[in-house]
Design an enzyme around this catalytic site. Structure first.
Site, PDB file in Angstrom:
ATOM      1  N   TYR A 109      19.885  -6.065   6.090  1.00  0.00           N
ATOM      2  CA  TYR A 109      20.916  -7.282   5.907  1.00  0.00           C
ATOM      3  C   TYR A 109      20.217  -8.423   5.318  1.00  0.00           C
ATOM      4  O   TYR A 109      18.928  -8.800   5.530  1.00  0.00           O
ATOM      5  CB  TYR A 109      20.984  -7.713   7.549  1.00  0.00           C
ATOM      6  CG  TYR A 109      21.769  -8.992   7.837  1.00  0.00           C
ATOM      7  CD1 TYR A 109      23.288  -8.845   7.915  1.00  0.00           C
ATOM      8  CD2 TYR A 109      21.327 -10.103   7.598  1.00  0.00           C
ATOM      9  CE1 TYR A 109      24.253 -10.063   7.929  1.00  0.00           C
ATOM     10  CE2 TYR A 109      21.985 -11.465   7.689  1.00  0.00           C
ATOM     11  CZ  TYR A 109      23.483 -11.311   7.995  1.00  0.00           C
ATOM     12  OH  TYR A 109      24.219 -12.392   7.919  1.00  0.00           O
ATOM     13  N   GLU A 197      26.702 -13.426   2.461  1.00  0.00           N
ATOM     14  CA  GLU A 197      26.147 -12.422   3.294  1.00  0.00           C
ATOM     15  C   GLU A 197      26.316 -10.970   2.715  1.00  0.00           C
ATOM     16  O   GLU A 197      27.199 -10.830   2.441  1.00  0.00           O
ATOM     17  CB  GLU A 197      27.057 -12.561   4.727  1.00  0.00           C
ATOM     18  CG  GLU A 197      26.558 -11.558   5.659  1.00  0.00           C
ATOM     19  CD  GLU A 197      27.285 -11.594   7.080  1.00  0.00           C
ATOM     20  OE1 GLU A 197      28.305 -11.568   7.013  1.00  0.00           O
ATOM     21  OE2 GLU A 197      26.714 -12.015   8.141  1.00  0.00           O
TER      22      GLU A 197
END
Ligand code: GDP
Ligand code: MN
Length: 389
Positions: A109, A197
């Site tokens: 991530y 993101e």
């Protein structure tokens, strides 16, 4: 403002960030054509909606023939995809993105967000990619690393290496990670992005390991769109609430909520206080609508029309504390709205501030049946009482 995954990937590609080879398609035939053109022997068909969580909801499918690409695209396009981020009604899939499938070795991530505390862009990264970062943060907070970026200096190499090391990237992947993070940061700054993101960022390939962005979500500062033509052009109005789009066209700030008391208020602060007061009295607001400073009668009429487009609305609470605004204009707008829209629901009106006497007089002499209120609390109580019957 948000953009689609494929737009984010195309944007990142223009900054030299590695993304899979792919193309967008609006029909199943086009999807097959795209797969043919990009080549390979395995493809990912991905539903393009602004919400995440598509993987678990059937919006991301890996297939190994052109016929399957076409079949999968056909099954996705036109359907309502419901994910944990869309709400129960889901979002209509109007386009799919076809890309060459990657052999994923590990998922990470990598997020760039604005940290309100430090007021700086901050990197949030984790070795636990692919899944919901909120869950990782809850269950294993030690697996999340943060790095704050000083806007005057920018993102430095050592900071990138620190983040990369913390999530377990090393060797040949280290320089790739540094370049990738710096490119994303540069892209964010150039484009006035609020958030970038990447989930997952992945190690892909067989033998020759490479870092690649497999999913990307970007959002941008609406107040900077005036100087971001290319970003503005990526706006997909179909992804936004039609009433919110219409409202912004009239210079109104409208946000749909799920209650039955329509709200027309001036100023975001007073609007929030009004929602609180309604909730305190046991009611549920249907929306948040800020008419702003210079609310002309036309603006007030438009506000009423937009609020009434929501079939759940059983009454409208108008709460105006006029400073720059003028209560007489608001009153004229309400009368105009009642006459032109044939409003059937009760209107609860609380006026205060500039030209309040004149405004009240206009309402009283209109011959229309407004329910007037003395103050915010009184107005909220009356609105809640009205919808309860
Ligand atoms: P999201 O669920 O909306 O966040 O959609 P993602 O694009 O993140 O896809 C969900 C998951 O699908 C990823 O975490 C991957 O595990 C998987 N996935 C995405 N692209 C590929 C690919 O090219 N190959 C394989 N094998 N899996 C993929
Ligand atoms: Mn994802």
């Amino acid at each position: 403002m948000n953009i689609h995954e494929y737009q984010a990937k195309e944007l990142l590609k223009s900054y030299g960030v590695p993304v899979p080879v792919g193309g967008v398609a609006y029909s199943d035939q086009q999807a097959a054509q795209v797969a043919e053109e990009i080549g390979g022997n395995k493809w990912v068909v991905k539903a393009q909606i602004h919400a995440g969580g598509r993987g678990k909801a059937g919006g991301v499918k890996v297939v190994d023939s052109i016929a399957e690409v076409q079949k999968t695209a056909d099954a996705m396009i036109g359907t309502h995809l419901v994910t944990h981020q869309t709400g129960p009604e889901g979002s209509i899939v109007q386009r799919v993105w076809i890309e060459q499938a990657s052999d994923i070795k590990k998922e990470f991530y990598l997020g760039f967000v604005i940290d309100r505390g430090s007021q700086r862009i901050t990197i949030i990264a984790s070795s636990e990619g692919g899944m919901e970062i909120e869950e990782v943060a809850k269950a294993t907070p030690e697996k999340i690393v943060k790095e704050v970026i000083d806007p005057a200096i920018g993102l430095l190499d050592f900071q990138c290496r620190k983040v990369a090391t913390a999530i377990g990237l090393k060797g040949k992947l280290m320089p790739q990670a540094v370049k990738l993070m710096k490119s994303i940061y540069r892209c964010m700054r150039d484009k006035d992005a609020l958030q970038a993101e990447i989930n997952p960022l992945a190690i892909v390939g067989n033998g020759d390991d490479k870092l690649m962005v497999l999913d990307a979500k970007f959002s941008f500062d609406d107040n900077a769109l005036y100087r971001q033509k290319a970003v503005t052009e990526m706006r997909d109005l179909a992804e936004e609430d039609p009433k919110e789009v219409e409202a912004s066209g009239h210079g109104l700030n409208y946000i749909a909520l799920d209650g039955n008391i329509g709200c027309i208020v001036n100023g975001a602060g007073l609007a929030m206080a009004s929602l609180d007061a309604i909730t305190l009295h046991g009611g549920r607001p249907a929306n948040f609508l800020d008419v702003g400073g210079g609310a002309s009668p036309e603006k007030v009429t438009n506000a009423c029309r937009i609020v009434l487009e929501d079939p759940n609305v059983k009454c409208i609470l108008v709460n105006i504390f006029a400073g720059i605004n003028r209560c007489d204009w608001i009153a004229k707008g309400l009368i105009q709205a009642c006459n032109s829209l044939q409003i059937k629901v009760p209107l609860i009106v609380r006026l205060a501030g500039t030209n309040v006497e004149e405004g009240r007089k206009i309402l009283a002499e209109s011959g229309l049946s407004f329910i007037t209120a003395e103050n915010l609390d009184d107005a909220a109580a009356k609105a809640v009482k009205t919808v309860r019957g």
